[in-house]
Design an enzyme around this catalytic site. Structure first.
Site, PDB file in Angstrom:
ATOM      1  N   HIS A   1      -2.626  11.062   0.902  1.00 23.14           N
ATOM      2  CA  HIS A   1      -1.954  10.648   2.177  1.00 23.14           C
ATOM      3  C   HIS A   1      -1.410  12.089   2.534  1.00 23.14           C
ATOM      4  O   HIS A   1      -0.317  12.091   2.853  1.00 23.14           O
ATOM      5  CB  HIS A   1      -0.896   9.509   2.178  1.00 23.14           C
ATOM      6  CG  HIS A   1      -0.585   8.853   3.571  1.00 23.14           C
ATOM      7  ND1 HIS A   1      -0.982   7.715   3.918  1.00 23.14           N
ATOM      8  CD2 HIS A   1      -0.418   9.360   4.777  1.00 23.14           C
ATOM      9  CE1 HIS A   1      -0.769   7.469   5.107  1.00 23.14           C
ATOM     10  NE2 HIS A   1      -0.309   8.471   5.681  1.00 23.14           N
TER      11      HIS A   1
ATOM     12  N   ARG B   1       0.984  -1.196  -0.145  1.00 27.20           N
ATOM     13  CA  ARG B   1      -0.070  -0.011  -0.079  1.00 27.20           C
ATOM     14  C   ARG B   1       0.971   1.208   0.083  1.00 27.20           C
ATOM     15  O   ARG B   1       1.687   1.430   0.954  1.00 27.20           O
ATOM     16  CB  ARG B   1      -0.892   0.074   1.380  1.00 27.20           C
ATOM     17  CG  ARG B   1      -1.738   1.244   1.485  1.00 27.20           C
ATOM     18  CD  ARG B   1      -2.602   1.068   2.605  1.00 27.20           C
ATOM     19  NE  ARG B   1      -3.272   2.353   2.897  1.00 27.20           N
ATOM     20  CZ  ARG B   1      -3.133   3.260   3.718  1.00 27.20           C
ATOM     21  NH1 ARG B   1      -2.179   2.961   4.745  1.00 27.20           N
ATOM     22  NH2 ARG B   1      -3.905   4.200   3.848  1.00 27.20           N
TER      23      ARG B   1
ATOM     24  N   GLU C   1      -3.569  -0.106   8.480  1.00 29.24           N
ATOM     25  CA  GLU C   1      -2.383   0.200   9.112  1.00 29.24           C
ATOM     26  C   GLU C   1      -2.528  -0.383  10.468  1.00 29.24           C
ATOM     27  O   GLU C   1      -3.778  -0.207  11.006  1.00 29.24           O
ATOM     28  CB  GLU C   1      -2.254   1.680   9.162  1.00 29.24           C
ATOM     29  CG  GLU C   1      -1.817   2.538   7.939  1.00 29.24           C
ATOM     30  CD  GLU C   1      -1.357   3.880   8.139  1.00 29.24           C
ATOM     31  OE1 GLU C   1      -1.240   4.421   9.393  1.00 29.24           O
ATOM     32  OE2 GLU C   1      -1.865   4.778   7.169  1.00 29.24           O
TER      33      GLU C   1
ATOM     34  N   GLU D   1      -7.086   8.597   6.233  1.00 32.73           N
ATOM     35  CA  GLU D   1      -7.080   9.336   7.640  1.00 32.73           C
ATOM     36  C   GLU D   1      -7.825  10.646   7.225  1.00 32.73           C
ATOM     37  O   GLU D   1      -7.014  11.525   7.867  1.00 32.73           O
ATOM     38  CB  GLU D   1      -6.249   9.193   8.424  1.00 32.73           C
ATOM     39  CG  GLU D   1      -5.579   7.668   8.919  1.00 32.73           C
ATOM     40  CD  GLU D   1      -4.479   7.833   9.999  1.00 32.73           C
ATOM     41  OE1 GLU D   1      -4.061   8.655  10.492  1.00 32.73           O
ATOM     42  OE2 GLU D   1      -4.255   6.660  10.389  1.00 32.73           O
TER      43      GLU D   1
ATOM     44  N   TYR E   1      -4.230   1.724  16.032  1.00 32.68           N
ATOM     45  CA  TYR E   1      -2.961   1.956  16.722  1.00 32.68           C
ATOM     46  C   TYR E   1      -3.142   1.660  18.417  1.00 32.68           C
ATOM     47  O   TYR E   1      -2.580   0.828  19.172  1.00 32.68           O
ATOM     48  CB  TYR E   1      -2.219   2.965  16.412  1.00 32.68           C
ATOM     49  CG  TYR E   1      -1.510   3.030  15.256  1.00 32.68           C
ATOM     50  CD1 TYR E   1      -0.367   2.611  14.949  1.00 32.68           C
ATOM     51  CD2 TYR E   1      -2.234   3.732  14.196  1.00 32.68           C
ATOM     52  CE1 TYR E   1       0.018   2.748  13.536  1.00 32.68           C
ATOM     53  CE2 TYR E   1      -1.675   4.057  13.046  1.00 32.68           C
ATOM     54  CZ  TYR E   1      -0.695   3.258  12.526  1.00 32.68           C
ATOM     55  OH  TYR E   1      -0.203   3.251  11.242  1.00 32.68           O
TER      56      TYR E   1
ATOM     57  N   ASN F   1      -7.299   1.948   9.937  1.00 32.31           N
ATOM     58  CA  ASN F   1      -6.174   2.037  10.628  1.00 32.31           C
ATOM     59  C   ASN F   1      -6.102   2.004  12.191  1.00 32.31           C
ATOM     60  O   ASN F   1      -7.089   2.879  12.658  1.00 32.31           O
ATOM     61  CB  ASN F   1      -5.379   3.330  10.199  1.00 32.31           C
ATOM     62  CG  ASN F   1      -5.046   3.503   8.986  1.00 32.31           C
ATOM     63  OD1 ASN F   1      -5.369   2.477   8.143  1.00 32.31           O
ATOM     64  ND2 ASN F   1      -4.485   4.615   8.320  1.00 32.31           N
TER      65      ASN F   1
HETATM   66  C1  BGP Z   1      -0.585   7.070   9.223  1.00 28.81           C
HETATM   67  C2  BGP Z   1       0.646   7.877   9.231  1.00 28.81           C
HETATM   68  C3  BGP Z   1       1.645   7.132  10.111  1.00 28.81           C
HETATM   69  C4  BGP Z   1       1.030   7.253  11.585  1.00 28.81           C
HETATM   70  C5  BGP Z   1      -0.280   7.004  11.870  1.00 28.81           C
HETATM   71  C6  BGP Z   1      -0.965   7.501  13.045  1.00 28.81           C
HETATM   72  O1  BGP Z   1      -1.450   7.556   8.327  1.00 28.81           O
HETATM   73  O2  BGP Z   1       1.129   7.941   7.962  1.00 28.81           O
HETATM   74  O3  BGP Z   1       2.942   7.728   9.956  1.00 28.81           O
HETATM   75  O4  BGP Z   1       1.268   8.548  12.149  1.00 28.81           O
HETATM   76  O5  BGP Z   1      -1.241   7.312  10.666  1.00 28.81           O
HETATM   77  O6  BGP Z   1      -2.135   7.156  12.904  1.00 28.81           O
HETATM   78  P1  BGP Z   1      -3.103   8.301  13.773  1.00 28.81           P
HETATM   79  O7  BGP Z   1      -4.032   8.713  12.931  1.00 28.81           O
HETATM   80  O8  BGP Z   1      -4.056   6.894  14.642  1.00 28.81           O
HETATM   81  O9  BGP Z   1      -2.396   9.227  14.884  1.00 28.81           O
END
Ligand code: BGP
Length: 496
Positions: free
Chosen positions: A139, A95, A396, A184, A316, A314
């Site tokens: 992005h 990706r 992600e 995002e 985290y 995505n």
């Molecule tokens: C991605 C970025 C990554 C990282 C992540 C954080 O799309 O490119 O480098 O920063 O997002 O995600 P979050 O939006 O949960 O902070």
């Protein structure tokens, strides 16, 4: 009716557990992800003009030690080496994002062929290595010329994005089957125009909401353009960083705080994209900031709600919130200081600036993000329940840790292996429980430019020595390669 078209039937029973191994569905798409500005470098080559991230990173004080993406990992010149690395790791998919200012420098008019040639060559290299290209159109690197005309706060930018999408699809659509409109958009709108920790660094809550609507509209325009240009079997998606919002207690006030953040963090996108329109509670929470009836023009929600084939998620870390203490009035930005989205005197949560964010329990990554795979399980199962029939892709997931090269020239990163292992177990459990998750993309292939954190945070499966551009696959890369090859992971004691 769920506005989703899906061809392949979903067979959750395919996710199985045998002999201590958790096996994924046979068609599961294993990949890794990157983004143009974070890896490409070559910022002023072959006709590329500045994006908002070039301007922002070159503005003193905006990024860690003034780091910029001018050179980054020099992927623009080293993409063949990087694709060879992916092949060595056995990745099934990659990706990447297309840099808008590289292919359409001013954000309008004809494409720059030299810019497109880079992506044509990258895609050819991937296909020759048997790796499925998954292209993201945006992005975060808006052409600066468009920001100068108002950026995402003006409607016109959505129209420009639709044209750019058509031009990219025309150039690459014969070879790229998987397309994502935006990555995002929450970050683009609320960190870019609300808290200002991301480019373009503006700090107006009303502008952040306007940006959110125009990003949604841009997504809708792009879906239409992609459908018009691409073959019928192409897959169109959007990637959202949905917040797995949890209330600190079961009190009415805390539950309402969670509802607010769910509205301005998630449903501001899933509402119009998947559920027919903006939620009434979001409109009410933010009515003092924008006039939604003027902002959202007749027909907009129908454009935004055009069917998609896959939803990219995505994830985290989870998000833990509460109401402020009785009678307490917090300074702007103060309540959000533990929201894992960077420090600012301005809140990225328009209309809900008094909601208090708490550090969730659990070990922390180098980003100070709490590690909690149950958040991923809950997120997937919640989305699946809310949108039955909508195929999902984890576009992600990953973690930053303080990686170092040892005397043997290796990078041993057991904590990253553990993070990925446990999150994959959560994905597996969600699939076994009926969720239709089609793939997983590890963030990130390479250590790279981590936005306002510059090069101080390493998310890669592959270590990059920025002085020499030497790539060293970390232990986690080897672990991931074994996972991809076996299509399975060892069972974990506590699944998530
Ligand atoms: C991605 C970025 C990554 C990282 C992540 C954080 O799309 O490119 O480098 O920063 O997002 O995600 P979050 O939006 O949960 O902070």
């Amino acid at each position: 009716m769920t506005p989703v078209s899906s061809s392949a039937p979903h067979r959750p029973a395919e996710a199985s557990a045998q002999e201590g191994q958790l096996t994924f569905p046979s068609t599961f798409l294993w990949g890794s992800a990157t983004a143009a500005y974070q890896i490409e470098g070559a910022a002023a080559e072959d006709g590329r003009t500045p994006s908002i991230w070039d301007t922002f990173s070159h503005t003193p004080g905006k990024t860690y030690q003034g780091d910029t993406g001018d050179v980054a990992t020099d992927h623009y010149h080293r993409f063949r080496e990087d694709v060879a690395l992916m092949a060595e790791l056995g990745l099934k998919a990659y990706r990447f994002s297309i840099s808008w200012p590289r292919v359409q420098p001013t954000g309008r008019g004809p494409a720059v062929e030299r810019g497109l040639d880079f992506y044509r060559a990258l895609v050819d290299e991937l296909l020759a290595a048997g790796i499925e290209p998954v292209a993201t159109l945006y992005h975060w690197d808006l052409p600066q010329d468009l920001e100068d005309l108002g950026g995402w706060t003006v409607r016109e930018t959505a129209e420009r994005f639709g044209e750019y999408a058509a031009l990219a699809a025309r150039a690459l659509g014969d070879k790229v089957k998987f397309w994502t409109t935006l990555n995002e958009p929450w970050c683009s709108a609320f960190l870019g125009y609300g808290s200002g920790v991301h480019a373009p660094g503006r700090t107006d809550p009303a502008d952040a909401l306007r940006a959110a609507h125009h990003l949604n509209l841009a997504h809708g325009r792009a879906v239409a353009a992609l459908r018009a240009e691409l073959p019928a079997d192409a897959k169109v998606s959007v990637t959202l960083n949905l917040h797995q919002v949890r209330a600190l207690t079961g009190s009415e006030a805390d539950l309402d705080a969670a509802r607010r953040i769910d509205a301005v963090g998630n449903r501001v996108f899933t509402g119009p994209i998947l559920e027919g329109g903006y939620p009434a509670d979001l409109r009410a929470d933010t009515a003092h900031l924008v006039d939604w009836d003027t902002l959202v023009q007749p027909g907009d929600e129908a454009v935004i709600g055009a069917p998609i084939d896959v939803l990219g998620i995505n994830y985290y870390s989870p998000t833990l919130v509460s109401a402020p203490a009785e009678g307490e009035e917090l300074a702007p930005g103060e309540a959000a200081k533990n929201d894992a989205h960077g420090a600012s005197d301005h809140s990225p949560w328009p209309g809900s600036e008094q909601v208090v964010f708490h550090l969730p329990p659990g070990e922390l990554t180098a980003m100070n993000w709490a590690i909690d795979p149950s958040g991923l399980y809950d997120l997937i199962t919640d989305v699946s329940r809310r949108h039955p029939g909508l195929p999902l892709m984890i576009t992600e997931n990953g973690a930053a840790f303080e990686d170092t090269v040892n005397a043997e020239g290796e990078v041993l990163d057991p904590r990253r292996i553990d993070y990925v292992h446990r999150h994959l177990a959560a994905v597996h459990r969600a699939i076994a429980d009926g969720a239709d998750v089609r793939g997983y993309f590890l963030w990130s292939l390479l250590d790279n430019f981590e936005w306002s954190y510059g090069y101080s945070r390493r998310f890669g499966a592959v270590y990059v020595d920025y002085a020499t551009q030497l790539r060293i696959p970390k232990a986690s890369a080897r672990w991931y390669a074994r996972t991809v090859r076996s299509n399975s992971i060892p069972q974990v004691d506590s699944p998530s």
